[in-house]
Design a protein around this motif. Structure first.
Motif, PDB file in Angstrom:
ATOM      1  N   TRP A 260       0.832  -1.209   0.000  1.00 13.64           N
ATOM      2  CA  TRP A 260       0.000   0.000   0.000  1.00 13.64           C
ATOM      3  C   TRP A 260       0.872   1.267   0.000  1.00 13.64           C
ATOM      4  O   TRP A 260       0.607   2.216  -0.743  1.00 13.64           O
ATOM      5  N   THR A 326      -8.868   8.978  -3.156  1.00 12.86           N
ATOM      6  CA  THR A 326      -9.581   7.734  -3.439  1.00 12.86           C
ATOM      7  C   THR A 326      -9.871   7.586  -4.923  1.00 12.86           C
ATOM      8  O   THR A 326      -9.717   6.494  -5.495  1.00 12.86           O
ATOM      9  N   VAL A 329      -6.520   6.670  -6.717  1.00 16.05           N
ATOM     10  CA  VAL A 329      -6.068   5.297  -6.464  1.00 16.05           C
ATOM     11  C   VAL A 329      -7.008   4.287  -7.101  1.00 16.05           C
ATOM     12  O   VAL A 329      -6.573   3.307  -7.723  1.00 16.05           O
ATOM     13  N   SER A 330      -8.300   4.525  -6.970  1.00 17.50           N
ATOM     14  CA  SER A 330      -9.280   3.587  -7.507  1.00 17.50           C
ATOM     15  C   SER A 330      -9.150   3.439  -9.018  1.00 17.50           C
ATOM     16  O   SER A 330      -9.096   2.331  -9.556  1.00 17.50           O
ATOM     17  N   GLU A 334      -7.224  -0.041  -8.981  1.00 19.21           N
ATOM     18  CA  GLU A 334      -8.208  -1.037  -8.540  1.00 19.21           C
ATOM     19  C   GLU A 334      -8.688  -1.904  -9.699  1.00 19.21           C
ATOM     20  O   GLU A 334      -9.646  -1.592 -10.396  1.00 19.21           O
ATOM     21  N   THR A 343      -7.588  -0.148  -2.093  1.00 19.20           N
ATOM     22  CA  THR A 343      -7.781   1.244  -2.520  1.00 19.20           C
ATOM     23  C   THR A 343      -7.917   2.169  -1.321  1.00 19.20           C
ATOM     24  O   THR A 343      -7.295   3.235  -1.264  1.00 19.20           O
ATOM     25  N   THR A 346      -4.512   2.535   0.505  1.00 16.83           N
ATOM     26  CA  THR A 346      -3.542   3.287  -0.306  1.00 16.83           C
ATOM     27  C   THR A 346      -3.938   4.754  -0.406  1.00 16.83           C
ATOM     28  O   THR A 346      -3.075   5.641  -0.361  1.00 16.83           O
ATOM     29  N   ALA A 347      -5.227   5.038  -0.535  1.00 16.30           N
ATOM     30  CA  ALA A 347      -5.696   6.426  -0.627  1.00 16.30           C
ATOM     31  C   ALA A 347      -5.388   7.194   0.654  1.00 16.30           C
ATOM     32  O   ALA A 347      -5.003   8.373   0.611  1.00 16.30           O
TER      33      ALA A 347
END
Length: 509
Positions: A260, A326, A329-330, A334, A343, A346-347
């Motif tokens: 992450w 978010t 990252v998504s 993802e 996600t 990591t976000a």
């Protein structure tokens, strides 16, 4: 103008490399997610990169570039000095590599003792022994790049990292097609990419008239002086690496955390690489030449315009990482083995790193002030302060916030290091003083960036249904970022942070 041209040249090729790096990391995330194999590869790849800070962009090069730039300006046999330096560096790297191969289990334990007792430890040792020779080739490539940068030739050195990402992307496709083990394929790709990068910049230096032929290593008076200058910088680099070790140690006790943090790191490294590293690469030889020629006013102008350039791009990037982590990252990661829980984690780390982004970039601005004057001791003392802050924050917060304590520690340490560099730079007098233009524009850049943040937050809310649909999420994110770019342009014009005419002049330069 030549300095700004250098910023854009390095920044452009760094941007190309980072975009390809995103493509690479998207594929790695899809193939490995945050699995034990992913954590093992991430840590194994970090081992040569840890030592890279000493020998590549770090201590050795920070000492080498000012000395080589001054020899180049005075015509004092610069090629002989560079050939002696690359010969001695190669010897040190070969010895280091042999030692690391034997001590790899201990290195992995130092980096991630939380891996002991599960499959991640043995995998990391195995991958680490394959990947570690990368340090030899990337460090020699960095020295050749320093020669090119000192001569004002930035393209080849800035473009070389693109080869690393091309090699990784190609390896992932080949592994999928041939049915190879993805982790093992990626590990073998690391030293292959190092050879490619070194060959690329060596031939570029050869075409520029600097044929770097290794010879029997010998300790000349000039190399002795280089070592004396590099030693404090190496200690400072060692302190910085201890910061990373602290963060990885904490993360190793949380399953998936190293992966992450790696993916979050890739996001904030984009603006850091494009802006911060470009500033450091171009500004150091420029300041060294100006000091050699006694051009104090030109040095101050270079420093202030570099600061303005840094703020112009860094502050809005930091705001974006804080406001829409978010979504970023998504959309980017993802898929495949990388799920919604990955996600979210990591976000969160991305937003924390975003808080420290301006500090990380501005460090690259202030450090050349010291290195150009061959002052490597002060940054070492400042790094000790940052280490103390990092350890106190990361260890102190880990029982309460889990793996994100590593990100908080790095962010607080970044601001502590910047504060120390600013305080220490006062001894340089006017050379580090902010001029009226920078003082006039800095707070306006912050205001324009906050206005942009409101705009992209609103755009992300409107686009929220599209940002989770596989067929539309990439276009939706591009739309959100386009809103950010347009709103930042308007906000900059309204607040007086910059005008479109100024941006066009910078691009034409």
């Amino acid at each position: 103008m030549s300095m700004m041209r250098g910023f854009f040249t390095v920044g452009f090729w760094t941007l190309v490399s980072r975009v390809l790096g995103f493509v690479r990391d998207v594929f790695i995330a899809g193939a490995l997610g945050a699995t034990p194999v992913a954590e093992a590869f991430v840590l194994a790849f970090s081992l040569p990169n840890l030592f890279r800070r000493f020998f590549a962009e770090g201590a050795f090069n920070m000492a080498f570039v000012p000395m080589f730039s001054k020899k180049l300006a005075s015509g004092d046999r610069p090629l002989v000095f560079a050939s002696d330096a690359i010969s001695m560096l190669a010897l040190v790297l070969i010895v280091l590599n042999a030692t690391a191969m034997l001590a790899m289990p201990y290195l992995v334990w130092i980096m991630a003792s939380g891996f002991v007792g599960d499959e991640r430890f043995d995998l990391t040792v195995f991958f680490g022994r394959i990947a570690f020779p990368y340090i030899i080739f990337i460090s020699l490539a960095a020295l050749a790049s320093g020669v090119l940068n000192s001569a004002g030739r930035f393209v080849a050195a800035a473009a070389a990292p693109v080869l690393l990402n091309i090699c990784f992307i190609a390896a992932l496709f080949v592994a999928d097609w041939a049915g190879w083990n993805v982790g093992l394929t990626l590990a073998w790709c690391v030293p292959v990419a190092g050879v490619a990068q070194f060959a690329f910049v060596w031939f570029a230096a050869h075409r520029a008239g600097f044929t770097l032929i290794p010879r029997l290593p010998r300790m000349t008076p000039e190399l002795s002086r280089l070592a004396m200058i590099a030693a404090p910088a190496a200690l400072a680099g060692g302190v910085v690496q201890v910061n990373l070790v602290v963060g990885r140690q904490i993360a190793s006790y949380f399953d998936g955390a190293n992966a992450w943090l790696y993916y979050a790191d890739r996001l904030y490294q984009l603006p850091l690489g494009v802006v911060g590293i470009a500033i450091g690469i171009v500004l150091l030889p420029d300041l060294s030449r100006r000091l050699r020629l006694g051009d104090a006013e030109g040095g101050r102008e270079a420093f202030n315009r570099a600061a303005e350039f840094s703020l112009l791009l860094t502050i809005p990037s930091a705001v974006a990482l804080l406001v829409i982590p978010t979504a970023l990252v998504s959309v980017l990661f993802e898929r495949g083995a990388f799920g919604a829980n990955d996600t979210a984690a990591t976000a969160l780390a991305t937003a924390i790193y975003g808080l420290g982004l301006p500090a990380f970039v501005l460090q690259k601005l202030y450090q050349p002030l010291f290195f150009a004057r061959e002052d490597t001791k002060s940054p070492f003392y400042f790094a000790l302060v940052a280490l103390s802050v990092n350890a106190a924050v990361a260890v102190g917060l880990s029982p309460f916030v889990g793996f994100t304590a590593s990100a908080y520690g790095a962010t607080f340490a970044g601001w502590a290091m910047l504060a120390c560099l600013w305080w220490g730079s006062r001894k340089f007098g006017d050379a580090a003083r902010l001029d009226a233009q920078l003082r006039h524009k800095s707070w306006r850049i912050v205001l324009a960036s906050l206005m942009m943040g409101v705009a992209i937050w609103a755009a992300a809310q409107v686009m929220a249904p599209l940002l989770v649909v596989p067929g539309t999420r990439v276009l939706a994110l591009i739309g959100v970022l386009a809103v950010g770019a347009v709103s930042y342009g308007f906000a900059g014009r309204i607040t007086g942070a910059f005008t479109l005419g100024e941006l066009r002049r910078m691009m034409r330069s």
